[in-house]
Every structure is written in C-alpha cells, then in structure tokens.
Design a protein around this motif. Structure first.
Motif, mmCIF file in Angstrom:
data_model
loop_
_atom_site.group_PDB
_atom_site.id
_atom_site.type_symbol
_atom_site.label_atom_id
_atom_site.label_comp_id
_atom_site.label_asym_id
_atom_site.label_seq_id
_atom_site.Cartn_x
_atom_site.Cartn_y
_atom_site.Cartn_z
ATOM 1 N N LEU A 29 1.675 -8.425 -10.038
ATOM 2 C CA LEU A 29 0.622 -7.720 -9.313
ATOM 3 C C LEU A 29 -0.354 -7.044 -10.265
ATOM 4 O O LEU A 29 -1.554 -6.994 -10.005
ATOM 5 N N ASN A 30 0.183 -6.489 -11.348
ATOM 6 C CA ASN A 30 -0.635 -5.905 -12.412
ATOM 7 C C ASN A 30 0.238 -5.827 -13.659
ATOM 8 O O ASN A 30 1.250 -6.520 -13.748
ATOM 9 N N GLN A 31 -0.121 -4.992 -14.622
ATOM 10 C CA GLN A 31 0.632 -4.917 -15.868
ATOM 11 C C GLN A 31 1.984 -4.225 -15.705
ATOM 12 O O GLN A 31 2.844 -4.330 -16.577
ATOM 13 N N GLU A 32 2.175 -3.535 -14.590
ATOM 14 C CA GLU A 32 3.390 -2.740 -14.427
ATOM 15 C C GLU A 32 4.355 -3.273 -13.373
ATOM 16 O O GLU A 32 5.554 -3.007 -13.450
ATOM 17 N N TYR A 33 3.831 -4.011 -12.392
ATOM 18 C CA TYR A 33 4.680 -4.408 -11.267
ATOM 19 C C TYR A 33 4.565 -5.898 -10.971
ATOM 20 O O TYR A 33 3.516 -6.514 -11.181
ATOM 21 N N GLU A 34 5.667 -6.437 -10.456
ATOM 22 C CA GLU A 34 5.678 -7.817 -9.993
ATOM 23 C C GLU A 34 6.496 -7.896 -8.708
ATOM 24 O O GLU A 34 7.381 -7.065 -8.459
ATOM 25 N N LEU A 35 6.187 -8.885 -7.888
ATOM 26 C CA LEU A 35 6.926 -9.126 -6.655
ATOM 27 C C LEU A 35 7.804 -10.351 -6.882
ATOM 28 O O LEU A 35 7.307 -11.405 -7.300
ATOM 29 N N VAL A 36 9.096 -10.196 -6.622
ATOM 30 C CA VAL A 36 10.068 -11.244 -6.944
ATOM 31 C C VAL A 36 10.679 -11.795 -5.662
ATOM 32 O O VAL A 36 11.180 -11.042 -4.822
ATOM 33 N N LYS A 37 10.614 -13.112 -5.515
ATOM 34 C CA LYS A 37 11.240 -13.791 -4.384
ATOM 35 C C LYS A 37 12.631 -14.263 -4.791
ATOM 36 O O LYS A 37 12.799 -14.933 -5.807
ATOM 37 N N THR A 38 13.630 -13.896 -3.988
ATOM 38 C CA THR A 38 14.991 -14.385 -4.182
ATOM 39 C C THR A 38 15.500 -14.869 -2.831
ATOM 40 O O THR A 38 15.922 -14.072 -1.995
ATOM 41 N N TYR A 39 15.363 -16.163 -2.598
ATOM 42 C CA TYR A 39 15.742 -16.760 -1.324
ATOM 43 C C TYR A 39 14.949 -16.112 -0.188
ATOM 44 O O TYR A 39 13.740 -16.242 -0.137
ATOM 45 N N ALA A 58 0.833 -1.208 0.000
ATOM 46 C CA ALA A 58 0.000 0.000 0.000
ATOM 47 C C ALA A 58 0.867 1.255 0.000
ATOM 48 O O ALA A 58 0.522 2.264 -0.622
ATOM 49 N N ILE A 59 2.002 1.190 0.690
ATOM 50 C CA ILE A 59 2.922 2.330 0.731
ATOM 51 C C ILE A 59 3.664 2.466 -0.595
ATOM 52 O O ILE A 59 3.788 3.561 -1.145
ATOM 53 N N LYS A 60 4.139 1.344 -1.116
ATOM 54 C CA LYS A 60 4.915 1.371 -2.355
ATOM 55 C C LYS A 60 4.050 1.647 -3.581
ATOM 56 O O LYS A 60 4.480 2.334 -4.516
ATOM 57 N N LEU A 61 2.823 1.094 -3.576
ATOM 58 C CA LEU A 61 1.932 1.217 -4.736
ATOM 59 C C LEU A 61 0.567 1.724 -4.274
ATOM 60 O O LEU A 61 -0.418 0.977 -4.261
ATOM 61 N N PRO A 62 0.472 2.997 -3.883
ATOM 62 C CA PRO A 62 -0.780 3.508 -3.306
ATOM 63 C C PRO A 62 -1.975 3.465 -4.249
ATOM 64 O O PRO A 62 -3.118 3.456 -3.797
ATOM 65 N N ASN A 63 -1.728 3.418 -5.559
ATOM 66 C CA ASN A 63 -2.828 3.430 -6.528
ATOM 67 C C ASN A 63 -3.131 2.056 -7.111
ATOM 68 O O ASN A 63 -3.899 1.942 -8.066
ATOM 69 N N VAL A 64 -2.517 1.018 -6.535
ATOM 70 C CA VAL A 64 -2.728 -0.342 -7.022
ATOM 71 C C VAL A 64 -3.536 -1.123 -5.991
ATOM 72 O O VAL A 64 -3.193 -1.143 -4.812
ATOM 73 N N SER A 65 -4.614 -1.743 -6.433
ATOM 74 C CA SER A 65 -5.454 -2.541 -5.542
ATOM 75 C C SER A 65 -4.914 -3.973 -5.485
ATOM 76 O O SER A 65 -4.855 -4.662 -6.504
#
Length: 452
Positions: free
Chosen positions: A301-311, A269-276
């Motif tokens: 997460l949407n067309q612009e952002y993704e969350l990436v796990k690295t270890y 919510a802090i990083k992407l305030p306009n993304v639900s």
C-alpha cells in the motif's frame, strides 16, 4: 432568480440539518469577503453573540491583507463577537505547495481556538456556488464517485468539534444582493479573477456558461451532490455491517463481491487513517483476492504497509514490524537430550531411540529419524529458498508443505527448519519430516506443540 430571506433561510438550514443548538459555542472562520460578512450579520440576529468567536487568518499574500484583517476585527467587535487572528507572514511560506500549507495552517489554528473556547462547532461561509464549483472540479479531475458529494452540510472536524456550513444552498448572487440592500461592507479578493487557477476558471468562465444554459443549474448540481451524499450514507451503513463480520473472522468471502471495494476502502480508512488508498489499488486487491489461481499474494500500500492474501483471509501488515520479527528467528545448534523452546510456544528434544521405557510427556508427538554420524551437529535455522524434504518416492519443497498446511504467507518465514551438518532439511518443525524406513530409525524427536 427567486429572492429569499437570507436570515430566515439560514435559520431553516440550521434546524433542518441540525447544524448547531442555541447553547453551542461557535467558532466562525471569516474573511473580509461578502459571504463571510453576510454570515456574521445573520449570526448576530439568530445566536447569542457572547457565544460567537470570529477567527481570521491573514496569509500575507496581498497588499490589502492587513487592511482586511483590521476590517474583520472591527466587524466582529461591532456585533459583540470575540475575535482571534493569526498572521502567517510571507517569509514563512514554502517555495511550493503554498495553498496546501495554508490550508494546514488554517485548520491547525481553528482547532486551537475551538479547544481554547471549548467550542463544538466551527462555521464556514461556503455557499451554493462553492459547492457547484467543487463538484465540477472533482468531476473534471476524476476519482471516486462519492467525492462528487462535494461540500457537505457538516462533517467531523476533530474529536471535539464539527465543521458546519449553514449557507450551502444559497447562491452567491443572493448574498451580494442582501449585502447591498443592508449596506454591508466587504472586500473583493482580486486574486479570484486570476484564470491561472482551475477554480477561478470554473467560477468565472465555465459555471456562468452552464447557468446561461440553465438558470437553475446551481440548484440542480447541488441536488445531484445531495443524492450522491445520501447514497454514500446508505452504503456506509451497509458497509459498517460487513465490517463487523470481517472483524470476527477476517474471511472476506462473506462479503458479496459487489460490496468488496466499498468495504475494503472503509476498512483501510479505519486502520490507516493517514494513508491515501487509490482506486487502482482497490482494484488490484480485488483482482488478487478473487484470483483462484493465486491463493496467496500481497500488495504493498505504501512504504510501511502491505495487504496480504492468505486463502480466504486478508491481513494488513506493517512491513517494518515484519522485518524486525525476521531478525529474531532461531538459528541454534541442537544438542542431544536438551529441550529447545520454539517461537510459537512449543518445545522439542532429540533423543537416541532405545528399547528401554522412557518417561515421556503424554502430549509429545514422536517423530522418527535416521541419522548417520556425519549428520551431526544438527541446526535450527530459517527457511531458505529451495529447501526440500526427502520423501519415499522423491522430494517435496518446504514451500509446498506450508501451502498444503495453509500456513499464512506472512508466517512462513517464521517457521523453524531442522537441518543436518550438510544443511539438508530433516524436519519442517511442527509440520512434516523426512521419510524414514522404520527399520533404520535410530533417533527420535519428542515434540510438544504448546507448553502447557
């Protein structure tokens, strides 16, 4: 129903919940309905009238809309309040999503007026029935539990002002009774009786049935909403502590799993305030993060952002930025005895092996190679699917080299690969090279990881 002194109750609410101070300039969003008229009449008794600005938006939805706007203007003038109005003509309404568009128009206009008068508080006439209706709507619709906190006494509106509701614990029936006793005029919105709308069905059918079963239902629903709000506040305070830990290390294993989704939700919510972010996405991310069989992975997460796990880490990446980075990767022919700069700030040079003393940089790492004449020219290129190194007893995929070196997944396509004229991998730059028999070494790479 217990009778209350409306004006006194509003005063108590303002003080108890610290909604505003006597010096504050107030913008009041007002309709022609009974709740708004009671709020205006009460404010005229408890606040400096020169510090009150009444705002009315005519949505041009009903034949009486213009009459209502004129009525609100006259009421504001009778109390000595300033008045601002906006007419959103029907010709400008969208073909669908009128309700959402109307909400946007209202909030934009309220923000404009608040800034014009340098007001720090925006008041609405929401009451106990509104809170209960919203609670039930969200309960029926489903979603995250904290949404059941429903309408709050106050919340941030923008960087300058707060939205406050000083009548949130007062039932509408008491507002109507007060208006009648004090001969306050108001308009009835006939569209509130149209059962095609979910809120109207709850207002006119479901909530009355609940109150018939329990006359104190409004108060009890509001108490549940308050308890949820209080718990949500406590959770946010704890989450803020976890977020400080995350900001330092990005190591989410520091967070107890029971707090993972709550912390992640606030982080996003802090990083992407306009993304639900949906609850299902939070669950997917938690499952990925705690899946020991997949040390790396990503969830869009949407067309612009993704969350990436690295270890142990989670990184939020902009997909478009990553694509641009990939376009800038190296693809060069390597010439003997010339230095090459790498994207990570390092550099290297390829030399023939010699028994003569060489002027070497003390920071250089020497990497031996055996190259046949037909191996030239050498190239630097991007990593490709299927790339592998030759080892003493077999082969190793470049992907495995990078995994073993714990290179973050989003950085792997940025690693340079040195190949021969036949596109055979010789060196994963900075990590690992082909095995070579010491007696056959005829070339060397002098590699400096960082330019000093």
């Amino acid at each position: 129903m217990k009778k209350i002194n409306i004006v006194k109750q509003i005063q108590n609410n303002i003080e108890q919940h610290q909604l505003f101070e006597s010096a504050d300039i107030l913008v009041v969003a007002a309709s022609a309905g009974v709740d708004s008229q009671v709020l205006l009449e009460s404010l005229a008794q408890i606040h400096d009238c020169s510090k009150v600005i009444v705002v009315h938006i005519n949505h041009d939805m009903r034949p009486q809309a213009a009459d209502e706007a004129e009525f609100v203007a006259k009421q504001a003038a009778s109390y000595g309040f300033s008045y601002e109005a906006l007419t959103w003509i029907k010709a400008k309404h969208p073909q669908s999503g009128v309700e959402a568009a109307g909400r946007t128009i209202r909030y934009q206009f309220l923000k404009k007026i608040a800034h014009k008068y340098q007001a720090t508080k925006i008041l609405t006439a929401h009451h106990a029935n509104d809170l209960a209706e919203t609670f039930l709507m969200k309960l029926f619709r489903g979603g995250r539990w904290e949404q059941l906190a429903s309408i709050r006494w106050s919340r941030t509106f923008d960087e300058q002002s707060s939205l406050v509701r000083p009548m949130l614990n007062i039932p509408k029936a008491q507002l109507i009774e007060y208006a009648k006793i004090n001969a306050l005029p108001w308009f009835e919105d006939e569209s509130n009786q149209d059962l095609i709308y979910t809120r109207n069905r709850i207002r006119n059918t479901i909530l009355p049935q609940i109150m018939a079963e329990n006359g104190d239902a409004l108060n009890q629903i509001n108490q549940y909403a308050k308890q949820i709000s209080d718990v949500d506040t406590m959770i946010k305070e704890q989450v803020s502590l976890y977020l400080k830990m995350i900001q330092k290390t990005q190591d989410w294993q520091q967070i107890p799993r029971t707090w993972f989704q709550a912390t992640l939700k606030e982080y996003l919510a802090i990083k992407l305030p306009n993304v639900s972010i949906k609850q299902a996405q939070l669950q997917q991310i938690e499952h990925l993060y705690y899946n020991v069989n997949h040390p790396n992975g990503r969830i869009r997460l949407n067309q612009e952002y993704e969350l990436v796990k690295t270890y142990k880490k989670l990184d939020l990446l902009a997909i478009t930025i990553k694509a641009n980075q990939q376009q800038n990767l190296v693809d060069n022919v390597i010439t003997l005895n010339e230095w090459y700069l790498l994207p990570n700030g390092g550099k290297f040079i390829v030399k023939q092996k010699t028994t003569q003393p060489q002027d070497l940089n003390n920071n250089a790492i020497i990497i031996p190679f055996h190259l046949e004449p037909n191996a030239w020219p050498l190239h630097l290129r991007n990593r490709k699917r299927g790339d592998k190194l030759t080892l003493k007893n077999g082969h190793q995929k470049v992907t495995r080299v990078l995994i073993d070196a714990k290179v973050p997944i989003e950085e792997r396509d940025l690693i340079s690969i040195m190949v021969d004229a036949h596109d055979q991998v010789l060196w994963v730059v900075g990590y690992k090279a082909n095995w070579v028999n010491a007696d056959q070494v005829n070339y060397e790479v002098h590699y400096i990881p960082e330019i000093k």
